[in-house]
Design a protein around this motif. Structure first.
Motif, PDB file in Angstrom:
ATOM      1  N   PRO A 374      15.242  35.484  46.170  1.00 28.88           N
ATOM      2  CA  PRO A 374      14.838  36.547  46.900  1.00 28.88           C
ATOM      3  C   PRO A 374      14.501  36.126  48.254  1.00 28.88           C
ATOM      4  N   ASP A 375      14.402  37.124  49.241  1.00 25.54           N
ATOM      5  CA  ASP A 375      14.308  36.679  50.781  1.00 25.54           C
ATOM      6  C   ASP A 375      12.927  36.232  51.007  1.00 25.54           C
ATOM      7  N   ASN A 376      11.751  36.291  50.209  1.00 26.53           N
ATOM      8  CA  ASN A 376      10.620  35.544  50.588  1.00 26.53           C
ATOM      9  C   ASN A 376      10.380  34.186  50.262  1.00 26.53           C
ATOM     10  N   VAL A 377      11.582  33.471  49.703  1.00 25.94           N
ATOM     11  CA  VAL A 377      11.677  32.099  49.449  1.00 25.94           C
ATOM     12  C   VAL A 377      12.717  31.442  50.350  1.00 25.94           C
ATOM     13  N   ASP A 378      12.028  30.325  51.070  1.00 24.05           N
ATOM     14  CA  ASP A 378      13.122  29.565  51.628  1.00 24.05           C
ATOM     15  C   ASP A 378      14.003  28.661  50.751  1.00 24.05           C
ATOM     16  N   TYR A 379      15.088  28.544  50.886  1.00 23.88           N
ATOM     17  CA  TYR A 379      16.124  28.285  50.003  1.00 23.88           C
ATOM     18  C   TYR A 379      16.789  26.777  50.543  1.00 23.88           C
ATOM     19  N   VAL A 380      16.547  25.496  49.946  1.00 20.79           N
ATOM     20  CA  VAL A 380      16.857  24.426  50.616  1.00 20.79           C
ATOM     21  C   VAL A 380      18.008  23.565  49.556  1.00 20.79           C
ATOM     22  N   PRO A 381      19.152  23.589  49.751  1.00 20.23           N
ATOM     23  CA  PRO A 381      20.100  22.820  49.031  1.00 20.23           C
ATOM     24  C   PRO A 381      20.120  21.544  49.359  1.00 20.23           C
ATOM     25  N   LEU A 382      20.365  20.438  48.367  1.00 21.24           N
ATOM     26  CA  LEU A 382      20.515  19.153  48.990  1.00 21.24           C
ATOM     27  C   LEU A 382      21.657  18.726  48.154  1.00 21.24           C
ATOM     28  N   ASP A 383      22.342  17.789  48.686  1.00 22.50           N
ATOM     29  CA  ASP A 383      23.395  17.195  48.078  1.00 22.50           C
ATOM     30  C   ASP A 383      23.143  15.668  47.649  1.00 22.50           C
ATOM     31  N   CYS A 384      22.324  15.910  46.380  1.00 25.66           N
ATOM     32  CA  CYS A 384      21.629  14.658  45.848  1.00 25.66           C
ATOM     33  C   CYS A 384      21.123  14.998  44.586  1.00 25.66           C
ATOM     34  N   HIS A 385      20.737  13.974  43.894  1.00 26.41           N
ATOM     35  CA  HIS A 385      19.989  14.034  42.570  1.00 26.41           C
ATOM     36  C   HIS A 385      18.642  14.353  42.674  1.00 26.41           C
ATOM     37  N   ILE A 386      17.744  14.782  42.022  1.00 24.95           N
ATOM     38  CA  ILE A 386      16.424  14.876  42.247  1.00 24.95           C
ATOM     39  C   ILE A 386      15.773  13.697  42.003  1.00 24.95           C
ATOM     40  N   ASN A 387      16.304  12.429  41.494  1.00 19.91           N
ATOM     41  CA  ASN A 387      15.591  11.154  41.613  1.00 19.91           C
ATOM     42  C   ASN A 387      16.101  10.359  42.694  1.00 19.91           C
ATOM     43  N   ASP A 388      17.149  10.922  43.652  1.00 21.62           N
ATOM     44  CA  ASP A 388      17.263  10.050  44.806  1.00 21.62           C
ATOM     45  C   ASP A 388      16.156  10.373  45.976  1.00 21.62           C
ATOM     46  N   ALA A 389      16.078   9.264  46.670  1.00 20.93           N
ATOM     47  CA  ALA A 389      15.367   9.249  47.636  1.00 20.93           C
ATOM     48  C   ALA A 389      15.309  10.405  48.475  1.00 20.93           C
ATOM     49  N   GLN A 390      16.392  10.979  48.939  1.00 23.66           N
ATOM     50  CA  GLN A 390      16.601  12.242  49.747  1.00 23.66           C
ATOM     51  C   GLN A 390      15.408  13.478  49.413  1.00 23.66           C
ATOM     52  N   PHE A 391      15.503  13.579  47.938  1.00 23.47           N
ATOM     53  CA  PHE A 391      14.735  14.481  47.443  1.00 23.47           C
ATOM     54  C   PHE A 391      13.285  14.425  47.946  1.00 23.47           C
TER      55      PHE A 391
END
Length: 410
Positions: A374-391
């Motif tokens: 929905p529009d009220n949510v900021d969507y942030v896609p990441l090209d990584c795994h959830i266990n990676d440091a980038q998350f």
């Protein structure tokens, strides 16, 4: 020992007078004080209680006459449950009680769950019940820190078997009232959901980093009751920020797994609490490990975590259903909400080459999330795994931004 703590003893004194008075005497015998609350409807106790059934019903805006005239035991007990909950909370806020113990069968337990949910986290709350630990008790009815003991052999009258349970409960609630270290509230609290380090690791990095910023961090094990505790505190507005990264219980509820209730992933939004959400383990449904797998899930890949817990992998179409449920629940959020989507996977078992990896299923979830968010949510896609440091780096970047602009209060 000085009479230092007061316990509220609740039950139907018309039918369980002996048992309730036995518990009260056990508490007094250990130096505690007692206030008694009668939640009967038809009968009367052998001696007056501190709070009569009339007082209880009136506290909830009703009367014993209304309960009797309803002609329905369920309606009558709900009248008493509402009044008992409101009265118990008022007595606690007025400093008159330090803990509560409630005795009952199914009727008394139904009432007990409401009373315990009405009291804040940190108030000792004990239930002595003929159905303790039963599947009759839905997770959403259980207070985050409720304690229960089976009322063994006590359905009718005192005996040496049931006295064992009653005396333990009396000692436990008084001991808890004396020993409890209630939440201090001296630092703003961050609520985080996760699983063990074998499957998710972000809390190892995030907890100390957030503590260095002056926050207290509580990590909830999202296996049904942990999510229930998280949601109950979120509903009270207890969190300065919710970091709800393990939302598996949403899918659990849809597909008959270890549910945390229908309101999972809604209460932080309802209280306008800033929240960062990620879908760790969205692809799995947790089932009771010692029960047969339901027929509709019998052919799915599965992981036996231990003798208690089995995780079943959802299909691509089922993952789309879970994605839509996430979007629908977050659409009602009244506060700042960010959804982080690690496109490389959301638990250690779904990495490429791991036993439960399903690239097509992951792609289906990502696609559905991107279409439905929905529009009220900021969507942030990441090209990584959830266990990676980038998350973790992304989470802290978002959080620090909120901290800087006052969205999260230091």
């Amino acid at each position: 020992m000085s009479q230092d703590k007061t316990i509220l003893v609740v039950g139907t004194y018309d039918t369980k007078d002996d048992e309730l008075n036995y518990m009260s005497n056990c508490i007094r015998g250990q130096g505690g004080q007692v206030l008694s609350m009668d939640v009967s409807v038809l009968g009367d106790p052998t001696a007056p209680t501190d709070y009569s059934k009339h007082v209880v019903a009136e506290e909830g805006g009703s009367s014993i006459e209304a309960a009797i005239d309803s002609g329905d035991e369920n309606t009558a007990m709900q009248i008493m449950a509402h009044g008992a909950s409101m009265l118990a909370l008022r007595l606690y806020r007025e400093g008159k009680i330090d803990g509560v113990v409630v005795l009952g069968g199914t009727m008394g337990t139904d009432l007990a769950l409401d009373v315990c949910q009405a009291l804040p986290l940190g108030v000792p709350k004990y239930v002595v019940s003929t159905v303790s630990f039963s599947q009759l008790l839905p997770p959403e009815r259980l207070a985050a820190d409720i304690q229960m003991i089976l009322w063994a052999g006590g359905l009718y009258g005192l005996n040496s078997v049931c006295k064992s349970s009653l005396s333990q409960a009396a000692g436990a609630v008084l001991g808890a009232a004396r020993a409890v270290e209630k939440p201090k509230g001296d630092r703003p609290l961050i609520g985080m959901t996760s699983f063990g380090k074998t499957i998710l690791r972000y809390m190892i990095t995030l907890k100390p980093a957030l503590e260095e910023r002056g926050f207290e961090v509580a990590v909830f094990h999202a296996t049904g009751m942990g999510g229930r505790a998280f949601e109950s505190l979120a509903a009270e507005g207890s969190f300065a920020c919710a970091m709800d990264f393990a939302t598996q219980e949403v899918g659990n509820h849809i597909f008959g797994g270890l549910s945390a209730g229908a309101d999972r992933l809604t209460n932080a939004g309802a209280t306008a609490t800033p929240q960062i959400v990620a879908p760790a383990c969205y692809d799995l449904v947790d089932l009771v490990g010692w029960k047969p797998v339901p027929e509709q899930m019998g052919d799915k890949p599965a992981h036996d975590h231990n003798r208690l817990l089995k995780a079943v992998v959802l299909s691509a179409s089922e993952r789309r259903d879970v994605a839509l449920a996430h979007a629908e629940k977050l659409s009602g959020a009244k506060g700042p909400t960010t959804f982080i989507m690690p496109k490389g996977g959301c638990n250690e078992w779904d990495r490429p080459g791991a036993d439960l990896h399903d690239a097509a299923g992951l792609a289906a979830f990502v696609s559905a999330i991107e279409d439905a968010m929905p529009d009220n949510v900021d969507y942030v896609p990441l090209d990584c795994h959830i266990n990676d440091a980038q998350f973790c780096e992304t989470v802290l970047s978002i959080f620090d931004g909120w901290l800087e602009n006052g969205v999260v209060k230091a």
